[in-house]
Design a protein around this motif. Structure first.
Motif, PDB file in Angstrom:
ATOM      1  N   ASN A 169       0.800  -1.215   0.000  1.00  0.00           N
ATOM      2  CA  ASN A 169       0.000   0.000   0.000  1.00  0.00           C
ATOM      3  C   ASN A 169       0.840   1.275   0.000  1.00  0.00           C
ATOM      4  O   ASN A 169       0.302   2.365   0.225  1.00  0.00           O
ATOM      5  CB  ASN A 169      -0.927   0.010   1.221  1.00  0.00           C
ATOM      6  CG  ASN A 169      -1.937  -1.128   1.197  1.00  0.00           C
ATOM      7  OD1 ASN A 169      -2.495  -1.436   0.149  1.00  0.00           O
ATOM      8  ND2 ASN A 169      -2.143  -1.761   2.346  1.00  0.00           N
ATOM      9  N   VAL A 170       2.141   1.136  -0.206  1.00  0.00           N
ATOM     10  CA  VAL A 170       3.019   2.309  -0.214  1.00  0.00           C
ATOM     11  C   VAL A 170       3.027   2.899  -1.620  1.00  0.00           C
ATOM     12  O   VAL A 170       3.388   2.215  -2.582  1.00  0.00           O
ATOM     13  CB  VAL A 170       4.443   1.942   0.218  1.00  0.00           C
ATOM     14  CG1 VAL A 170       5.330   3.189   0.233  1.00  0.00           C
ATOM     15  CG2 VAL A 170       4.428   1.286   1.592  1.00  0.00           C
ATOM     16  N   PRO A 171       2.646   4.155  -1.797  1.00  0.00           N
ATOM     17  CA  PRO A 171       2.542   4.740  -3.139  1.00  0.00           C
ATOM     18  C   PRO A 171       3.896   5.128  -3.723  1.00  0.00           C
ATOM     19  O   PRO A 171       4.905   5.223  -3.007  1.00  0.00           O
ATOM     20  CB  PRO A 171       1.683   5.985  -2.902  1.00  0.00           C
ATOM     21  CG  PRO A 171       2.006   6.391  -1.500  1.00  0.00           C
ATOM     22  CD  PRO A 171       2.203   5.102  -0.746  1.00  0.00           C
ATOM     23  N   ILE A 172       3.898   5.348  -5.020  1.00  0.00           N
ATOM     24  CA  ILE A 172       5.060   5.880  -5.732  1.00  0.00           C
ATOM     25  C   ILE A 172       5.095   7.391  -5.526  1.00  0.00           C
ATOM     26  O   ILE A 172       4.063   8.053  -5.610  1.00  0.00           O
ATOM     27  CB  ILE A 172       4.972   5.554  -7.229  1.00  0.00           C
ATOM     28  CG1 ILE A 172       5.144   4.042  -7.466  1.00  0.00           C
ATOM     29  CG2 ILE A 172       6.001   6.344  -8.030  1.00  0.00           C
ATOM     30  CD1 ILE A 172       4.888   3.621  -8.890  1.00  0.00           C
ATOM     31  N   GLU A 173       6.269   7.926  -5.264  1.00  0.00           N
ATOM     32  CA  GLU A 173       6.421   9.381  -5.179  1.00  0.00           C
ATOM     33  C   GLU A 173       7.286   9.878  -6.330  1.00  0.00           C
ATOM     34  O   GLU A 173       8.388   9.386  -6.553  1.00  0.00           O
ATOM     35  CB  GLU A 173       7.062   9.814  -3.859  1.00  0.00           C
ATOM     36  CG  GLU A 173       7.234  11.337  -3.772  1.00  0.00           C
ATOM     37  CD  GLU A 173       7.695  11.833  -2.416  1.00  0.00           C
ATOM     38  OE1 GLU A 173       8.313  12.916  -2.358  1.00  0.00           O
ATOM     39  OE2 GLU A 173       7.422  11.151  -1.411  1.00  0.00           O
ATOM     40  N   LEU A 174       6.772  10.858  -7.056  1.00  0.00           N
ATOM     41  CA  LEU A 174       7.496  11.511  -8.137  1.00  0.00           C
ATOM     42  C   LEU A 174       7.552  13.003  -7.862  1.00  0.00           C
ATOM     43  O   LEU A 174       6.637  13.565  -7.253  1.00  0.00           O
ATOM     44  CB  LEU A 174       6.798  11.276  -9.480  1.00  0.00           C
ATOM     45  CG  LEU A 174       6.580   9.846  -9.948  1.00  0.00           C
ATOM     46  CD1 LEU A 174       5.829   9.844 -11.275  1.00  0.00           C
ATOM     47  CD2 LEU A 174       7.902   9.103 -10.086  1.00  0.00           C
ATOM     48  N   GLU A 178      11.391   9.127  -5.928  1.00  0.00           N
ATOM     49  CA  GLU A 178      11.984   8.933  -4.601  1.00  0.00           C
ATOM     50  C   GLU A 178      11.582   7.556  -4.084  1.00  0.00           C
ATOM     51  O   GLU A 178      10.416   7.153  -4.205  1.00  0.00           O
ATOM     52  CB  GLU A 178      11.512  10.011  -3.630  1.00  0.00           C
ATOM     53  CG  GLU A 178      12.233   9.925  -2.277  1.00  0.00           C
ATOM     54  CD  GLU A 178      11.913  11.085  -1.354  1.00  0.00           C
ATOM     55  OE1 GLU A 178      12.756  11.394  -0.491  1.00  0.00           O
ATOM     56  OE2 GLU A 178      10.822  11.683  -1.499  1.00  0.00           O
ATOM     57  N   LEU A 179      12.533   6.836  -3.502  1.00  0.00           N
ATOM     58  CA  LEU A 179      12.274   5.463  -3.066  1.00  0.00           C
ATOM     59  C   LEU A 179      11.830   5.369  -1.613  1.00  0.00           C
ATOM     60  O   LEU A 179      11.923   4.315  -0.988  1.00  0.00           O
ATOM     61  CB  LEU A 179      13.518   4.604  -3.323  1.00  0.00           C
ATOM     62  CG  LEU A 179      13.852   4.404  -4.807  1.00  0.00           C
ATOM     63  CD1 LEU A 179      15.146   3.628  -4.975  1.00  0.00           C
ATOM     64  CD2 LEU A 179      12.703   3.694  -5.527  1.00  0.00           C
ATOM     65  N   ASP A 180      11.348   6.479  -1.071  1.00  0.00           N
ATOM     66  CA  ASP A 180      10.722   6.510   0.248  1.00  0.00           C
ATOM     67  C   ASP A 180       9.635   7.564   0.177  1.00  0.00           C
ATOM     68  O   ASP A 180       9.910   8.757   0.195  1.00  0.00           O
ATOM     69  CB  ASP A 180      11.762   6.861   1.313  1.00  0.00           C
ATOM     70  CG  ASP A 180      11.236   6.677   2.735  1.00  0.00           C
ATOM     71  OD1 ASP A 180      10.002   6.647   2.901  1.00  0.00           O
ATOM     72  OD2 ASP A 180      12.052   6.579   3.665  1.00  0.00           O
ATOM     73  N   SER A 181       8.400   7.123   0.058  1.00  0.00           N
ATOM     74  CA  SER A 181       7.275   8.071  -0.072  1.00  0.00           C
ATOM     75  C   SER A 181       6.632   8.268   1.295  1.00  0.00           C
ATOM     76  O   SER A 181       7.113   9.047   2.105  1.00  0.00           O
ATOM     77  CB  SER A 181       6.276   7.574  -1.111  1.00  0.00           C
ATOM     78  OG  SER A 181       5.828   6.261  -0.797  1.00  0.00           O
ATOM     79  N   THR A 182       5.566   7.545   1.587  1.00  0.00           N
ATOM     80  CA  THR A 182       5.027   7.544   2.948  1.00  0.00           C
ATOM     81  C   THR A 182       5.798   6.560   3.823  1.00  0.00           C
ATOM     82  O   THR A 182       5.686   6.577   5.046  1.00  0.00           O
ATOM     83  CB  THR A 182       3.541   7.156   2.929  1.00  0.00           C
ATOM     84  OG1 THR A 182       3.404   5.873   2.299  1.00  0.00           O
ATOM     85  CG2 THR A 182       2.733   8.174   2.138  1.00  0.00           C
ATOM     86  N   ALA A 183       6.573   5.696   3.166  1.00  0.00           N
ATOM     87  CA  ALA A 183       7.475   4.722   3.786  1.00  0.00           C
ATOM     88  C   ALA A 183       8.385   4.230   2.665  1.00  0.00           C
ATOM     89  O   ALA A 183       8.230   4.633   1.502  1.00  0.00           O
ATOM     90  CB  ALA A 183       6.687   3.569   4.411  1.00  0.00           C
ATOM     91  N   ASN A 184       9.347   3.380   2.995  1.00  0.00           N
ATOM     92  CA  ASN A 184      10.184   2.806   1.944  1.00  0.00           C
ATOM     93  C   ASN A 184       9.299   2.108   0.913  1.00  0.00           C
ATOM     94  O   ASN A 184       8.407   1.335   1.261  1.00  0.00           O
ATOM     95  CB  ASN A 184      11.171   1.795   2.527  1.00  0.00           C
ATOM     96  CG  ASN A 184      12.384   2.466   3.146  1.00  0.00           C
ATOM     97  OD1 ASN A 184      12.759   3.569   2.758  1.00  0.00           O
ATOM     98  ND2 ASN A 184      13.014   1.799   4.105  1.00  0.00           N
TER      99      ASN A 184
END
Length: 204
Positions: free
Chosen positions: A52-57, A75-81
């Protein structure tokens, strides 16, 4: 003459396709619009996160990095790794490459990440610069669907490493310049053969 012209056409065709990147959306430029200078997404074309961890751009300036390819980095850490992957079909030997950097103002321990190819660890990286660095290696396809995976592995605090310009290219095909040079060598013979053919036809 016909054979020479066929070789010329094949050479030019190979030159145009030899370095086609097999990764979809490798520079992350294809994505829904940001609400500001960055955004979170459940998926983007070519890439799917696990769990459930989303992709961050975001834009390179958002993270204080330089040397990116285009206007977007991941980024490889959005709301979590985050763990994000892409499937690629093929059984050749490939050159895998990507750019990576640490986020500005963040401890290097927060920017670690791992890269896997078909479940096998390719590299455990800990960038120490905000300037994008190039990583490149060779991997072998299994003939079916191969999985390329990026895994955030630093401190899970919503700040992590940045990646960009992910590429997968065939490692067994000559450089385009080689094919172009060969095609140009064939071209004069093809033209001369065509002229000779016309001269014989005129004499007849």
């Amino acid at each position: 003459m016909k054979k020479q012209l066929i070789l010329l056409g094949l050479g030019l065709l190979m030159a145009s396709s030899v370095h086609a990147n097999l990764i979809v959306n490798g520079s992350f430029e294809n994505h829904p619009a940001f609400s500001g200078t960055w955004g979170l997404f459940s998926s983007i074309p070519g890439w799917t996160p696990e769990g459930n961890v989303p992709i961050e751009l975001g834009t390179p300036a958002t993270y204080g990095v330089t040397g990116a390819d285009g206007n977007t980095v991941m980024e490889l850490d959005s709301t979590a790794n985050v763990t994000v992957d892409q499937g690629i079909t093929g059984g050749a030997i490939y050159t895998l490459s990507f750019l990576y950097a640490e986020r500005s103002g963040i401890s290097p321990s927060s920017c670690m990440f791992d890269v896997y190819w078909n479940g096998n660890l390719v590299i455990s990286a800990q960038p120490t610069s905000t300037a994008m660095s190039l990583f490149s290696t060779t991997v072998t396809g299994n003939g079916g669907v191969n999985t390329l995976k990026f895994v955030g592995a630093g401190t899970s605090d919503s700040y992590g490493a940045l990646i960009d310009n992910v590429q997968l290219n065939s490692a067994a095909v000559p450089e385009p310049s080689t094919w172009v040079a060969g095609a140009l060598m064939v071209l004069p013979f093809g033209i001369q053969g065509l002229r000779a053919f016309r001269m014989r036809k005129q004499r007849a």
